[in-house]
Design a protein around this motif. Structure first.
Motif, PDB file in Angstrom:
ATOM      1  N   SER A  65       0.812  -1.216   0.000  1.00  0.00           N
ATOM      2  CA  SER A  65       0.000   0.000   0.000  1.00  0.00           C
ATOM      3  C   SER A  65       0.845   1.265   0.000  1.00  0.00           C
ATOM      4  CB  SER A  65      -0.939   0.011   1.215  1.00  0.00           C
ATOM      5  OG  SER A  65      -0.197  -0.003   2.425  1.00  0.00           O
ATOM      6  N   ASN A  66       2.124   1.138   0.320  1.00  0.00           N
ATOM      7  CA  ASN A  66       3.037   2.284   0.317  1.00  0.00           C
ATOM      8  C   ASN A  66       4.430   1.772  -0.024  1.00  0.00           C
ATOM      9  OD1 ASN A  66       4.545   4.598   0.714  1.00  0.00           O
ATOM     10  ND2 ASN A  66       3.487   5.178   2.607  1.00  0.00           N
ATOM     11  N   PRO A  67       4.743   1.641  -1.324  1.00  0.00           N
ATOM     12  CA  PRO A  67       6.017   1.043  -1.748  1.00  0.00           C
ATOM     13  C   PRO A  67       7.255   1.755  -1.216  1.00  0.00           C
ATOM     14  CG  PRO A  67       4.481   1.164  -3.590  1.00  0.00           C
ATOM     15  CD  PRO A  67       3.869   1.941  -2.462  1.00  0.00           C
ATOM     16  N   ALA A  68       7.119   3.005  -0.796  1.00  0.00           N
ATOM     17  CA  ALA A  68       8.281   3.725  -0.252  1.00  0.00           C
ATOM     18  C   ALA A  68       8.708   3.158   1.095  1.00  0.00           C
ATOM     19  CB  ALA A  68       7.964   5.210  -0.111  1.00  0.00           C
ATOM     20  N   LEU A  69       7.806   2.429   1.763  1.00  0.00           N
ATOM     21  CA  LEU A  69       8.082   1.876   3.089  1.00  0.00           C
ATOM     22  C   LEU A  69       8.805   0.542   2.922  1.00  0.00           C
ATOM     23  CD1 LEU A  69       7.571   2.626   6.051  1.00  0.00           C
ATOM     24  CD2 LEU A  69       5.446   1.344   5.940  1.00  0.00           C
ATOM     25  N   GLN A  70      10.136   0.540   3.128  1.00  0.00           N
ATOM     26  CA  GLN A  70      10.952  -0.645   2.887  1.00  0.00           C
ATOM     27  C   GLN A  70      11.429  -1.272   4.197  1.00  0.00           C
ATOM     28  OE1 GLN A  70      13.240  -0.599  -1.039  1.00  0.00           O
ATOM     29  NE2 GLN A  70      13.721   1.421  -0.227  1.00  0.00           N
ATOM     30  N   PHE A  71      11.624  -2.588   4.144  1.00  0.00           N
ATOM     31  CA  PHE A  71      12.080  -3.357   5.291  1.00  0.00           C
ATOM     32  C   PHE A  71      13.354  -4.083   4.863  1.00  0.00           C
ATOM     33  CE2 PHE A  71       7.644  -2.555   5.509  1.00  0.00           C
ATOM     34  CZ  PHE A  71       7.366  -2.314   6.849  1.00  0.00           C
ATOM     35  N   VAL A  72      14.437  -3.843   5.599  1.00  0.00           N
ATOM     36  CA  VAL A  72      15.762  -4.225   5.113  1.00  0.00           C
ATOM     37  C   VAL A  72      16.405  -5.318   5.954  1.00  0.00           C
ATOM     38  CG1 VAL A  72      16.086  -1.895   4.210  1.00  0.00           C
ATOM     39  CG2 VAL A  72      16.979  -2.465   6.480  1.00  0.00           C
ATOM     40  N   SER A  73      17.434  -5.922   5.380  1.00  0.00           N
ATOM     41  CA  SER A  73      18.169  -6.975   6.073  1.00  0.00           C
ATOM     42  C   SER A  73      19.025  -6.376   7.191  1.00  0.00           C
ATOM     43  CB  SER A  73      19.062  -7.722   5.080  1.00  0.00           C
ATOM     44  OG  SER A  73      19.880  -8.654   5.759  1.00  0.00           O
ATOM     45  N   PRO A  74      19.021  -7.009   8.379  1.00  0.00           N
ATOM     46  CA  PRO A  74      19.856  -6.510   9.483  1.00  0.00           C
ATOM     47  C   PRO A  74      21.299  -6.985   9.403  1.00  0.00           C
ATOM     48  CG  PRO A  74      18.544  -8.347  10.241  1.00  0.00           C
ATOM     49  CD  PRO A  74      18.140  -8.105   8.818  1.00  0.00           C
ATOM     50  N   VAL A  75      21.571  -7.945   8.512  1.00  0.00           N
ATOM     51  CA  VAL A  75      22.924  -8.509   8.385  1.00  0.00           C
ATOM     52  C   VAL A  75      23.241  -8.702   6.905  1.00  0.00           C
ATOM     53  CG1 VAL A  75      22.908  -9.684  10.613  1.00  0.00           C
ATOM     54  CG2 VAL A  75      22.055 -10.869   8.573  1.00  0.00           C
ATOM     55  N   SER A  76      24.517  -8.967   6.629  1.00  0.00           N
ATOM     56  CA  SER A  76      24.920  -9.309   5.265  1.00  0.00           C
ATOM     57  C   SER A  76      25.031 -10.824   5.133  1.00  0.00           C
ATOM     58  CB  SER A  76      26.259  -8.653   4.932  1.00  0.00           C
ATOM     59  OG  SER A  76      27.289  -9.129   5.790  1.00  0.00           O
ATOM     60  N   GLY A  77      24.817 -11.312   3.932  1.00  0.00           N
ATOM     61  CA  GLY A  77      24.885 -12.753   3.711  1.00  0.00           C
ATOM     62  C   GLY A  77      24.040 -13.162   2.527  1.00  0.00           C
ATOM     63  N   GLU A  78      23.351 -14.288   2.670  1.00  0.00           N
ATOM     64  CA  GLU A  78      22.557 -14.852   1.577  1.00  0.00           C
ATOM     65  C   GLU A  78      21.160 -15.194   2.068  1.00  0.00           C
ATOM     66  OE1 GLU A  78      22.613 -19.147  -0.536  1.00  0.00           O
ATOM     67  OE2 GLU A  78      24.450 -17.965  -0.862  1.00  0.00           O
ATOM     68  N   VAL A  79      20.160 -14.832   1.275  1.00  0.00           N
ATOM     69  CA  VAL A  79      18.775 -15.175   1.617  1.00  0.00           C
ATOM     70  C   VAL A  79      18.637 -16.690   1.552  1.00  0.00           C
ATOM     71  CG1 VAL A  79      16.352 -14.964   0.962  1.00  0.00           C
ATOM     72  CG2 VAL A  79      17.887 -12.992   0.736  1.00  0.00           C
ATOM     73  N   SER A  80      18.281 -17.289   2.670  1.00  0.00           N
ATOM     74  CA  SER A  80      18.181 -18.752   2.709  1.00  0.00           C
ATOM     75  C   SER A  80      16.762 -19.243   2.472  1.00  0.00           C
ATOM     76  CB  SER A  80      18.676 -19.284   4.062  1.00  0.00           C
ATOM     77  OG  SER A  80      17.848 -18.824   5.113  1.00  0.00           O
ATOM     78  N   ALA A  81      15.745 -18.422   2.853  1.00  0.00           N
ATOM     79  CA  ALA A  81      14.361 -18.877   2.667  1.00  0.00           C
ATOM     80  C   ALA A  81      13.394 -17.710   2.759  1.00  0.00           C
ATOM     81  CB  ALA A  81      14.001 -19.932   3.714  1.00  0.00           C
ATOM     82  N   VAL A  82      12.324 -17.830   1.987  1.00  0.00           N
ATOM     83  CA  VAL A  82      11.157 -16.961   2.149  1.00  0.00           C
ATOM     84  C   VAL A  82      10.034 -17.898   2.577  1.00  0.00           C
ATOM     85  CG1 VAL A  82       9.545 -15.385   1.049  1.00  0.00           C
ATOM     86  CG2 VAL A  82      11.959 -15.352   0.379  1.00  0.00           C
ATOM     87  N   ASN A  83       9.786 -17.948   3.868  1.00  0.00           N
ATOM     88  CA  ASN A  83       8.831 -18.908   4.419  1.00  0.00           C
ATOM     89  C   ASN A  83       7.407 -18.368   4.345  1.00  0.00           C
ATOM     90  OD1 ASN A  83      10.751 -20.967   5.348  1.00  0.00           O
ATOM     91  ND2 ASN A  83      11.442 -19.387   6.769  1.00  0.00           N
ATOM     92  N   ARG A  84       6.517 -19.209   3.839  1.00  0.00           N
ATOM     93  CA  ARG A  84       5.121 -18.795   3.668  1.00  0.00           C
ATOM     94  C   ARG A  84       4.184 -19.776   4.377  1.00  0.00           C
ATOM     95  NH1 ARG A  84       4.413 -14.965  -0.477  1.00  0.00           N
ATOM     96  NH2 ARG A  84       6.307 -14.572  -1.711  1.00  0.00           N
ATOM     97  N   GLY A  85       3.018 -19.257   4.739  1.00  0.00           N
ATOM     98  CA  GLY A  85       2.024 -20.083   5.403  1.00  0.00           C
ATOM     99  C   GLY A  85       0.802 -20.253   4.523  1.00  0.00           C
ATOM    100  N   GLU A  86      -0.364 -20.331   5.160  1.00  0.00           N
ATOM    101  CA  GLU A  86      -1.610 -20.510   4.419  1.00  0.00           C
ATOM    102  C   GLU A  86      -1.859 -19.311   3.512  1.00  0.00           C
ATOM    103  OE1 GLU A  86      -4.759 -21.214   7.127  1.00  0.00           O
ATOM    104  OE2 GLU A  86      -3.929 -23.082   7.918  1.00  0.00           O
ATOM    105  N   ARG A  87      -2.402 -19.606   2.333  1.00  0.00           N
ATOM    106  CA  ARG A  87      -2.725 -18.593   1.323  1.00  0.00           C
ATOM    107  C   ARG A  87      -1.491 -17.752   0.979  1.00  0.00           C
ATOM    108  NH1 ARG A  87      -8.363 -15.812   2.930  1.00  0.00           N
ATOM    109  NH2 ARG A  87      -8.151 -15.140   0.752  1.00  0.00           N
ATOM    110  N   ARG A  88      -0.333 -18.391   1.063  1.00  0.00           N
ATOM    111  CA  ARG A  88       0.953 -17.808   0.687  1.00  0.00           C
ATOM    112  C   ARG A  88       1.309 -16.573   1.516  1.00  0.00           C
ATOM    113  NH1 ARG A  88       3.772 -19.529  -3.113  1.00  0.00           N
ATOM    114  NH2 ARG A  88       4.729 -17.518  -3.633  1.00  0.00           N
ATOM    115  N   LYS A  89       0.783 -16.520   2.730  1.00  0.00           N
ATOM    116  CA  LYS A  89       1.155 -15.434   3.630  1.00  0.00           C
ATOM    117  C   LYS A  89       2.641 -15.532   3.971  1.00  0.00           C
ATOM    118  CE  LYS A  89       0.466 -13.647   8.297  1.00  0.00           C
ATOM    119  NZ  LYS A  89      -0.250 -13.793   9.586  1.00  0.00           N
TER     120      LYS A  89
END
Length: 448
Positions: A65-89
């Motif tokens: 709803s507001n693409p300017a609002l970003q959430f960033v990684s607290p560390v450097s490294g490699e993304v290991s997983a994007v974990n999702r639940g029901e209805r791809r939450k």
């Protein structure tokens, strides 16, 4: 001299496991995670995939709803997983740290050379803006709505909460830089709530000293006694633990999401402060610092009243500077426990003889000791809520979703955390914080 506000209503719960004033360096966590549910009111759009290389400050997702609002990684490294639940939450985005602490390229001018708009843009770009919340609705602040005022609380009065005076040592410059930044973001005032007897000293803000039991440290209670919110007004709020991260960025010119976390609770062998990074694994923070036991334990990110229940393989949540470990209580069976003298049981009334033992601390577990039932109108909530509202009537208005009554009874002033103590003392065992959250969400959807 700062104004002193004395509060009589409230309750300090005497739990065992207060952190001692010494710091332990936590071993580096292999994995770190950021959880969208920690930022209420946003719908995440993930911009990374497993295998992507990231640095400190690399965006992991933004708010749809507001693409300017970003959430960033607290560390450097490699993304290991994007974990999702029901209805791809999206449940969380996990990053495997490389231990290098490499940051995205950052150029930060001096604070006095920045305009308010430039400050806001930099906070949005580098993932610092989500630390700011707003009233009404207790959600991540809308950067497009100018706040009437900004409120900062430097006191967490919740059970076993970290002592900000101790956490702040050596970071006084960062705190002041954070205050200077906030002054750029509003044409109104910046208010700072301070614990009575605290050594916190800031310039350029209106300071108020609060004395009394919990929830005196809640920013909502402080707003109520400093400059209450009227319908149509918006104020921004944040706690001083997060303000240190903002001040560190603008004052020292570097992204650093490290924080001092209080490891507390009756199950902890040596309660202390642990230096770690936002999103670190619980195992890296707790380590082997638990008493030997065969019973089940409950791990909580935050305090026992408002924190988030965790698993042993879970992660420190973004809003919290505390990990609490208490007995689960699912293996305790007492025959006629309610009828015994209860000399070792805590009670807010004089139901048990334990009130005669003076000031002592208790090892409490997670049991409710009863089931949900109808609301009992006997003024329980009023004794622990130092706000000029009628809490029982407000809860009933929310359950009926009577918008006019909700507004008249002060819905715009409160957040779920303000009703945490009411939930603790409630003989009806109602999930008051969940009711408040549901009411705020429905009202926000209806009004907007």
């Amino acid at each position: 001299m700062a104004n002193v506000i004395k509060l009589k209503k409230g309750l300090d719960i005497p739990l065992k496991g207060q952190p001692e004033a010494h710091i332990v360096e936590a071993p580096a966590s292999e994995y770190y995670a950021l959880v969208p549910d920690d930022f209420h009111g946003i719908v995440p759009k993930v911009v990374v995939k497993p295998g992507d290389k990231v640095k400190v400050g690399t965006p992991l997702w933004f708010d749809k709803s507001n693409p300017a609002l970003q959430f960033v990684s607290p560390v450097s490294g490699e993304v290991s997983a994007v974990n999702r639940g029901e209805r791809r939450k999206v449940l969380n985005v996990t990053v495997k740290s490389d231990g290098k602490k490499e940051s995205v390229e950052v150029t930060v001018p001096k604070i006095n050379e920045l305009t308010g708009e430039q400050v806001k843009e930099m906070m949005l770009q580098y993932g610092l803006f989500p630390f700011i919340k707003q009233r009404p609705y207790d959600v991540i602040a809308n950067p497009d709505v100018a706040p009437r005022d900004i409120f900062v609380t430097t006191w967490d009065s919740a059970p076993l909460a970290p002592d900000f005076d101790f956490v702040m040592k050596g970071q006084e410059i960062d705190l002041q830089a954070g205050i200077d930044v906030l002054r750029k973001l509003t044409t109104g005032r910046v208010y700072v709530g301070i614990r009575f007897g605290s050594g916190v000293n800031v310039k350029g803000a209106h300071t108020f000293v609060f004395k009394g039991p919990h929830p005196a440290g809640n920013v909502g209670v402080q707003i109520e006694h400093i400059a209450p919110i009227s319908k149509g007004e918006t104020v921004w709020t944040l706690n001083a633990f997060d303000l240190l991260i903002i001040g560190r960025f603008f004052g020292r010119g570097r992204l650093d999401f490290s924080r001092l976390v209080a490891l507390t609770g009756s199950e902890v062998k040596s309660p202390c402060y642990v230096r770690t990074v936002l999103g670190a694994s619980v195992a890296s923070i707790v380590g082997d610092n638990l008493i030997p036991a065969t019973h089940h334990r409950r791990y909580i990110s935050g305090n026992v009243l408002t924190g988030t229940r965790l698993g042993e393989e879970d992660y420190l949540r973004a809003p919290h500077s505390q990990i609490t470990v208490i007995p689960e209580g699912d293996d305790c069976y007492e025959l006629l426990g309610w009828a015994l003298p209860g000399v070792r049981k805590y009670s807010i009334s004089r139901t048990f003889f334990s009130w005669m033992s003076g000031h002592r601390s208790y090892s409490m577990d997670a049991r409710l000791h009863g089931g949900e039932r109808a609301i009992i109108m006997q003024g329980e909530y009023d004794k622990v809520l130092p706000m000029d509202i009628l809490p029982e009537y407000l809860i009933k208005a929310i359950l009926a979703f009577d918008i006019d009554k909700m507004e008249n009874l002060g819905i715009y002033e409160i957040a779920p955390e303000d009703f945490a103590l009411c939930e603790f003392v409630d003989t009806s065992k109602l999930p008051l914080q969940a009711i408040i959250r549901d009411g705020l969400d429905k009202l926000r959807k209806e009004v907007n």
